[in-house]
Every structure is written in C-alpha cells, then in structure tokens.
Write a protein that holds these residues in place. Structure first.
Motif, PDB file in Angstrom:
ATOM      1  N   GLY A 534       0.813  -1.208   0.000  1.00 36.53           N
ATOM      2  CA  GLY A 534       0.000   0.000   0.000  1.00 36.53           C
ATOM      3  C   GLY A 534       0.844   1.256   0.000  1.00 36.53           C
ATOM      4  O   GLY A 534       0.550   2.224  -0.712  1.00 36.53           O
ATOM      5  N   TYR A 535       1.918   1.251   0.795  1.00 34.30           N
ATOM      6  CA  TYR A 535       2.774   2.438   0.844  1.00 34.30           C
ATOM      7  C   TYR A 535       3.540   2.608  -0.468  1.00 34.30           C
ATOM      8  O   TYR A 535       3.766   3.733  -0.924  1.00 34.30           O
ATOM      9  N   ALA A 536       3.923   1.505  -1.105  1.00 30.84           N
ATOM     10  CA  ALA A 536       4.611   1.593  -2.400  1.00 30.84           C
ATOM     11  C   ALA A 536       3.693   2.203  -3.453  1.00 30.84           C
ATOM     12  O   ALA A 536       4.116   3.050  -4.250  1.00 30.84           O
ATOM     13  N   LEU A 537       2.423   1.777  -3.444  1.00 30.71           N
ATOM     14  CA  LEU A 537       1.460   2.360  -4.390  1.00 30.71           C
ATOM     15  C   LEU A 537       1.241   3.841  -4.098  1.00 30.71           C
ATOM     16  O   LEU A 537       1.099   4.651  -5.019  1.00 30.71           O
ATOM     17  N   PHE A 538       1.229   4.176  -2.825  1.00 29.95           N
ATOM     18  CA  PHE A 538       1.065   5.578  -2.441  1.00 29.95           C
ATOM     19  C   PHE A 538       2.225   6.416  -2.990  1.00 29.95           C
ATOM     20  O   PHE A 538       2.025   7.481  -3.580  1.00 29.95           O
ATOM     21  N   ARG A 539       3.452   5.937  -2.812  1.00 32.74           N
ATOM     22  CA  ARG A 539       4.616   6.675  -3.315  1.00 32.74           C
ATOM     23  C   ARG A 539       4.542   6.841  -4.832  1.00 32.74           C
ATOM     24  O   ARG A 539       4.875   7.896  -5.383  1.00 32.74           O
ATOM     25  N   ARG A 540       4.099   5.795  -5.508  1.00 30.36           N
ATOM     26  CA  ARG A 540       4.003   5.859  -6.969  1.00 30.36           C
ATOM     27  C   ARG A 540       2.998   6.933  -7.405  1.00 30.36           C
ATOM     28  O   ARG A 540       3.264   7.711  -8.330  1.00 30.36           O
ATOM     29  N   LYS A 541       1.857   6.966  -6.723  1.00 31.03           N
ATOM     30  CA  LYS A 541       0.835   7.942  -7.114  1.00 31.03           C
ATOM     31  C   LYS A 541       1.271   9.363  -6.786  1.00 31.03           C
ATOM     32  O   LYS A 541       0.965  10.300  -7.525  1.00 31.03           O
ATOM     33  N   VAL A 542       1.970   9.537  -5.686  1.00 30.94           N
ATOM     34  CA  VAL A 542       2.502  10.862  -5.361  1.00 30.94           C
ATOM     35  C   VAL A 542       3.479  11.306  -6.441  1.00 30.94           C
ATOM     36  O   VAL A 542       3.462  12.465  -6.887  1.00 30.94           O
ATOM     37  N   GLY A 543       4.314  10.387  -6.892  1.00 27.56           N
ATOM     38  CA  GLY A 543       5.252  10.715  -7.958  1.00 27.56           C
ATOM     39  C   GLY A 543       4.543  11.150  -9.224  1.00 27.56           C
ATOM     40  O   GLY A 543       4.972  12.096  -9.904  1.00 27.56           O
ATOM     41  N   MET A 544       3.433  10.464  -9.552  1.00 30.69           N
ATOM     42  CA  MET A 544       2.669  10.833 -10.740  1.00 30.69           C
ATOM     43  C   MET A 544       2.060  12.225 -10.582  1.00 30.69           C
ATOM     44  O   MET A 544       2.058  13.026 -11.521  1.00 30.69           O
ATOM     45  N   MET A 545       1.548  12.526  -9.377  1.00 28.54           N
ATOM     46  CA  MET A 545       0.955  13.845  -9.134  1.00 28.54           C
ATOM     47  C   MET A 545       1.996  14.950  -9.284  1.00 28.54           C
ATOM     48  O   MET A 545       1.741  15.988  -9.897  1.00 28.54           O
ATOM     49  N   VAL A 546       3.169  14.716  -8.715  1.00 30.31           N
ATOM     50  CA  VAL A 546       4.222  15.728  -8.788  1.00 30.31           C
ATOM     51  C   VAL A 546       4.684  15.896 -10.232  1.00 30.31           C
ATOM     52  O   VAL A 546       4.946  17.017 -10.694  1.00 30.31           O
ATOM     53  N   GLY A 547       4.758  14.785 -10.973  1.00 33.42           N
ATOM     54  CA  GLY A 547       5.148  14.869 -12.373  1.00 33.42           C
ATOM     55  C   GLY A 547       4.173  15.706 -13.178  1.00 33.42           C
ATOM     56  O   GLY A 547       4.569  16.548 -13.998  1.00 33.42           O
ATOM     57  N   GLU A 548       2.879  15.495 -12.946  1.00 36.88           N
ATOM     58  CA  GLU A 548       1.875  16.304 -13.633  1.00 36.88           C
ATOM     59  C   GLU A 548       1.973  17.765 -13.203  1.00 36.88           C
ATOM     60  O   GLU A 548       1.796  18.682 -14.003  1.00 36.88           O
ATOM     61  N   GLY A 549       2.258  17.963 -11.933  1.00 39.04           N
ATOM     62  CA  GLY A 549       2.368  19.324 -11.421  1.00 39.04           C
ATOM     63  C   GLY A 549       3.510  20.090 -12.069  1.00 39.04           C
ATOM     64  O   GLY A 549       3.437  21.306 -12.240  1.00 39.04           O
ATOM     65  N   ARG A 550       4.554  19.379 -12.450  1.00 39.69           N
ATOM     66  CA  ARG A 550       5.692  20.055 -13.093  1.00 39.69           C
ATOM     67  C   ARG A 550       5.340  20.466 -14.526  1.00 39.69           C
ATOM     68  O   ARG A 550       5.781  21.509 -15.012  1.00 39.69           O
TER      69      ARG A 550
END
Length: 737
Positions: A534-550
């Motif tokens: 669950g935490y690994a999936l959370f980190r992955r989704k956070v990375g995707m959000m930050v990538g879109e934010g950039r």
C-alpha cells in the motif's frame, strides 16, 4: 478500520479516551432503564434459584413445606461479607431493601455474588454458598428443575414473567451438553476447563468461534500482574462522587461497619476504601496481544473482560432476551468503567465472546475498533446523545483530529475548494429555504443600473452572485431529497455529521481521492506485506501527481494535495525549466510525502467513521438502484471487468456509485463504453453522501469496506434492468447481500 494515526500520541489519546469512558460509565450508572434492568436481572436470578432449590427440597421430602425455605436460601446467595470487594453491602441487608435502594454497582455486585462469586470461600475462611447458579448448573439441578417447568405466559412488555421459558431451557441444555461432553473432559486437565460453566475455557468454548476466542483471551491476559501493597493507592468516596457514580447508602453502611464507625455516620470524602478493583489492583498489561492491539489505535488496560463474558452467560442462563442482554451490558459498563477495571473496548470484546451483537455488529470482529466501541453503545443511543456525554460534544477521536489540524498535520482543511464547500453547506443549514439569500440577491439586483450598463466590478460581482445561487440551489435540491427520504428535520440533518466528518468525506471526493481509497484497502491490513504494498502504491501515485504538477499549469482544482505544495514547489513552478529548483523540491519531497501519508491516515479513518453516522440507503420493501461506470477497453478488457464481478465482491475499500446513470456513463467514457454496474440497495451497507460531496451534482452513494455485493439471479436482473431503464446485456447487476 484501525484509527492507527489517532492513537499516535498515546498519552493524549489515553487521556481523552479515559475521560470519555468515565462519562459513559456515569451515564449508565444514572440511567433509569439500566437501573431497572439490573433489578429485573437480580429478581430473575432469585426466582431461578428459588425454583431450583424448591425442586431439590421437594425431592428430598415431598411432604415438606418448601416455598419459604427455598425463597430464603435463594435470597441469601446475593449477600456476602467481603469488604475487599467493591459494591458489597454485607449480609445484614434485607433483600427488599437491596432491590429498592440499591444502585447499579450494588445490584450488579449482588448478581455477581449469586451467579458464581459466592461459591468462593469467604475472607473469614468460612465456606461459600452452595446455592449459587454456578453450583446448581454444575450439579445438574438447574437443568433438571427447569426442564420440566411449564413455559409461563409473557407479561405486557413481552418478556417472560418467571423461570422456565424456552430460551432459558435451551441455554441450560446447551451448557449442560458441553459440560458433559467428551471434548470438555478430554481437555479438563487444562486450566479453565473444569466442570464449571463460568470457567474461562468453557465460556470461550461456548462461543461461536471457540478456538479463536480461547487463544485470543489467553493472549490478552498473559503477564497480568497485581500491584504490590506498598504501591496501592486506594479509592475514596470523593473519587466515586467526582466520577458521577457516588457510593450508595447500603455500601456506605457496610464499609462504615467494617471501619468501626457508626452505621449512620457518613464516610469522610478522603476516607481510603478497603476494596481493590481495576487500576488500583492490576497493572496495565504489556504483552504481544496488547502491543499489537495498541498498534491499531485501540487502548487496553487489563485484557479482554472475562467477567463480562461470564456475567452475560449468567444473563442467558436466567432467560434474559437479547434486548435485555444489551441493556445488561450497559449495567456492566456502569459497574466496571468507573473503577477502570477494563476499557470500553475490552468490555465489549468480552461481550462478543458471549455472542452479544450491538446494533447488529460483532464486537469480536477484527474490524471492530475502539471508535466503534463507543459509537455502538448498549441501548443504541442516538449519536447526538453519545456526543452529549463527551467534553464539548467532541468524542476522543474528534479531539485528536482537532489537535492534528491545529498542529498543521492535516493541511487539506485550508484548501480553497474545501473552504468553499463548508461555507455553502453552512449557508444552507442556517437558511434552508434560502429566503435570506434570495432577499439579499434581489437587493443586489435592484442596486444595479442595467440601463446605464455595468462596470467591470459589477459584472464580476453579478457573476459571483449567480454562481453562489446555483451552488446553493443545487445543494438545496439534494439535501431536501435526502431529508425527505430519511425523515429528517433541518436540525436533525445538522447533527448527522460534525464538521470534522464533513471535511473528511469532502476530502475523499476531492484531491485526496486516489490516495484515500488505497489507504483504506491496504493500510489497515493485518498483513505487513500488504501494508508495504500500500505504501509503495502511495509513493508511486505521489510521484505521478508531482510529475503532472511540473508539466501542467496547476491549480488546486486539478487535484494537487495541499500537503505537497511547499514554497519550494511554488518557486519551481515559476521556473519550470530550472532543473536546480525541481531538484531542491525533490530533496524535500520525502518529508512532504510522509506528512501527506499521515494526513491520508487521519482522513481515511474519519471518512469511514463519518459513513457510520449516515442513514443507510434503500429498504427491502423499497430498494434503490444506483450506477457505477468503469473504464475498460473493448473486447478482452470488458470481458475481464465482467468476470471480476461474476461472483460478487466483498469490498476492502470505499466504492462509489451514483443515483444518476448519466454520471456513471461519464465515468465509463460514454454509453456503450467500458462496463456499467447496476446495484440494488436494500439498506444494508450503502450511505448517501451527496450533501457532503465536493461534487454535489454527482449524487454520490458510497459502500464502505466490508460491504458484500452479490450477483442478481437472472429473473431479478431482468426486473432490475427494466426498473433502471438499462439494456440487460449492457450492464452487470448486483445487490447488497
């Protein structure tokens, strides 16, 4: 759910929980229905013992007059000269005076005596009573005497008036079969499996899941230690008075006699009392069970309450019905919580061993939390009544959530979109007919000179007023329908959820949605591997959000969690091509991610808690059809999606549906695309959250973790397709099961 984040500050959580539990104990101690049920239980136990003793005397001497002797012996079983035991009134008190003047502590102690405690040797060394329920069941006299008793006519309140009812006989036979069984005799060498209905092992063996209950019970009390004499800090009359559970007249007289005071002399407020109970006698346990349970946010004191399980077994053996048993549990809380014998969770966990369900929920379930424990109180008081027991109407987890917001650990509460949702909601509940708003809107319109033309400022103001009007009218339509379906007044609707609950639900429908649902699915698993996943999936989704934010021109409306937005993030956004600025943001991202994960923990638990307060959707007699659209590629993708629903689902996370098929079609990219799921709701699990959603127009309905959706039979699915206006072959049809 675990409420793990809520218990992160264990000292503060314990303080809030203990304070609330003391108020719960005081509530039941002073509740007249609870006091009356304690009297009924004592009277039923007395009648049961009297009947058994009378049959024994008649067998020994058929010609003897046995009625009065049996009655006298049965009454004596309730009294005990044991000043070391809380609530004792001594043997010099008439039975009628106990019934008339006894408070809950005195009445429950008397029941405890006659059920099994008086079988024990007295402190003076004298033998215990032979007329307890325990002795009569062990000897078989109870089953022999009551099996032949005719079933009495029910009283006006629907309860049996005397011993010998079918419920009581069935329970006596069930207990008797176990005590005489080969299985019990095979393990009788183990502690707790002697021929005694109230032995710990036998109480667990009589439960619905004997092995699980026995091993859990034993694990919970492992290493239980008493407090040494020099360390004991005895309770005083002032302690009980301050707790709202003052000493009764009868127990005061008994203690005064023991202390060589005049019986009519009031005990001094600071007088140390001779008895030892709860936290005065036992140290808080520390063993693998307690550490594991505490890690899931559940406070513990001395382990699962076996006394609760034993007393509820006795309640069954005297024929109390399920509703009476639940009220009896309230009396047990009044008896044990003031002395801190156990926590509320431990008491209800003991009730689960005895097979008692509270508001349809099993306290033995691994998903039953300490928040469930004090929101599923005996007698099913309304949540407003439960909150009235708490300080400032805030339950312990409410206060912990407030602390987290005040300390900045919950960042999302300051988001612009959430503030707007709260403001619109508050505006409705203060002005449900929108009369005040419409009057102000009319005044604004009248103040404009349309013939002369509007200034740019007036044009902006007019658009703002219109947007506000559309929001309020949309919300009013949804809430009015919600209130009509559930029979709620505006005031009752306001009390459904606290602002904390509304915030968590709105956060679920807002930026935190993709993270919250996975948190519910994995974070509370007992399996460490799943929690890591669950935490690994959370980190992955956070990375995707930050990538879109950039990449994107970002705003909060585009689903960026506020906890990830720092000053460095804003600087990096101003210089999108600066690798150095983004590198500095990436360096601080792990700390921001941990902070966001903590917020996810708070919000997911509070969102789940909020759902438990809302009315369920639909009834067996009036089902409600809801829709869900899932994206799937044509052909194999749709086939796989259908197959995943073929056997139904037991949900591990929140699942969203809509009352509107058009909304579901949007989520599957249009009619004929993806997969449409049609669910028939009959009031078992689903909750309507439309008034609390950040997207009110979506008419959202949520099914919580643990909900079971089963496929409909062919005929039922055809009827549902017709009722919902859906092509039978275009959807999967399921129902609450």
């Amino acid at each position: 759910m675990g409420f793990r984040a809520f218990y992160g500050n264990r000292a503060l959580a314990d303080e809030y929980v203990r304070g609330f539990e003391a108020k719960v104990g005081a509530h039941y101690f002073n509740d007249q229905d609870t006091v009356e049920l304690a009297r009924v239980a004592v009277e039923k136990l007395k009648d049961t013992l009297s009947t058994i003793i009378r049959k024994e005397l008649e067998k020994a001497d058929p010609a003897a007059e046995t009625e009065q002797e049996a009655e006298d012996r049965a009454r004596r079983a309730f009294f005990r000269d044991d000043v070391m035991s809380a609530g004792q009134v001594g043997t010099g008190v008439p039975y009628e005076e106990l019934l008339q003047k006894g408070n809950v502590r005195e009445l429950m102690t008397a029941f405890f005596n006659a059920a099994y405690y008086n079988s024990n040797t007295l402190p003076s060394g004298a033998a215990g009573s032979v007329d307890t329920l325990q002795k009569k069941v062990i000897s078989g006299a109870a089953e022999r005497a009551l099996a032949a008793e005719p079933t009495p006519m029910p009283t006006e309140d629907g309860h049996d008036a005397a011993p010998g009812n079918e419920r009581q006989r069935d329970e006596l036979r069930r207990v008797g079969r176990w005590l005489g069984s080969h299985r019990r005799r095979a393990v009788s060498w183990l502690k707790g499996f002697a021929r005694d209905p109230f032995a710990t092992g036998n109480v667990a063996a009589l439960s619905a899941s004997p092995r699980y209950q026995w091993f859990t019970l034993m694990a919970s009390v492992l290493g239980r230690r008493t407090i040494g004499g020099d360390e004991v800090q005895p309770r005083t009359p002032k302690y009980y008075a301050d707790a709202g559970t003052p000493l009764g007249e009868l127990e005061q007289r008994f203690v005064a006699r023991h202390l060589d005071l005049a019986e009519d002399e009031r005990l001094p407020d600071g007088q140390p009392l001779p008895w030892r109970e709860g936290a005065v006698a036992l140290r808080p346990i520390s063993n693998p069970w307690s550490r594991r349970v505490r890690s899931f946010g559940i406070p513990v004191q001395t382990g699962i309450s076996t006394t609760t399980a034993r007393m509820l077994l006795a309640a069954k053996l005297i024929g109390l019905d399920p509703q009476q048993q639940e009220t009896f549990l309230g009396a047990l809380m009044a008896w044990m919580l003031p002395g801190k014998d156990h926590t509320l969770f431990e008491i209800q966990r003991g009730a689960g061993i005895a097979g008692l369900r509270i508001d349809g929920r099993d306290p033995s379930s691994s998903r039953y939390t300490f928040v469930d424990a004090y929101q599923n109180l005996p007698g099913k008081p309304k949540i407003g009544d439960v909150r009235a027991m708490a300080d400032e109407s805030a339950l312990p987890h409410d206060r912990l959530y407030d602390d987290a917001m005040a300390s900045g650990r919950i960042a999302e509460h300051g988001a612009d979109w959430l503030t707007t949702v709260h403001d619109v909601f508050d505006e409705y509940v203060d002005d449900p007919d929108l009369a005040n708003f419409n009057a102000m809107y009319e005044d604004f319109e009248n103040s404009l000179d349309h013939d002369a033309g509007l200034t740019p400022e007036q044009g902006d103001a007019k658009r703002g007023w219109r947007a506000e009007k559309e929001k309020l009218e949309s919300l009013k339509k949804v809430i009015d329908l919600y209130r009509e379906e559930n029979g709620l007044s505006v005031d009752e609707f306001k009390l459904l959820l606290s602002k904390r609950h509304r915030q968590a639900l709105t956060a679920w429908t807002g930026p935190l949605f993709p993270l919250l649902n996975d948190a519910m699915k994995y974070r509370h698993s007992w399996n460490p591997a799943k929690r890591l996943l669950g935490y690994a999936l959370f980190r992955r989704k956070v990375g995707m959000m930050v990538g879109e934010g950039r990449i994107l021109a970002f705003s909060y409306a585009s689903k960026m969690p506020q906890a990830l937005v720092s000053e460095q993030f804003e600087r990096a956004k101003q210089a999108p091509h600066s690798a150095a600025e983004w590198k500095r943001y990436q360096n601080e991202l792990p700390a921001l991610r941990r902070r966001l994960y903590e917020e996810i923990s708070w919000q997911s638990d509070m969102a789940y808690d909020a759902l438990q307060q809302l009315p369920k959707v639909g009834k067996e007699s009036k089902p409600v059809m809801v829709f869900r659209g899932e994206r799937a590629s044509a052909g194999v993708g749709v086939w796989r999606a259908r197959r995943s629903w073929a056997k139904g689902r037991r949900l591990r996370q929140l699942l969203s549906f809509s009352r509107s098929k058009a909304i579901a079609d949007n989520f599957r990219d249009g009619v004929g695309m993806g997969l449409l799921i049609v669910a028939k709701l009959v009031g078992k699990y689903a909750r309507d959250i439309a008034p609390f959603s950040s997207a009110v127009h979506e008419s959202e309905v949520l099914l919580p973790p643990g909900a079971h959706l089963a496929p409909m039979a062919e005929g039922e699915a055809a009827e549902a397709a017709t009722a919902a206006g859906v092509n039978r072959g275009d959807a999967v049809f399921v129902k609450e099961a």
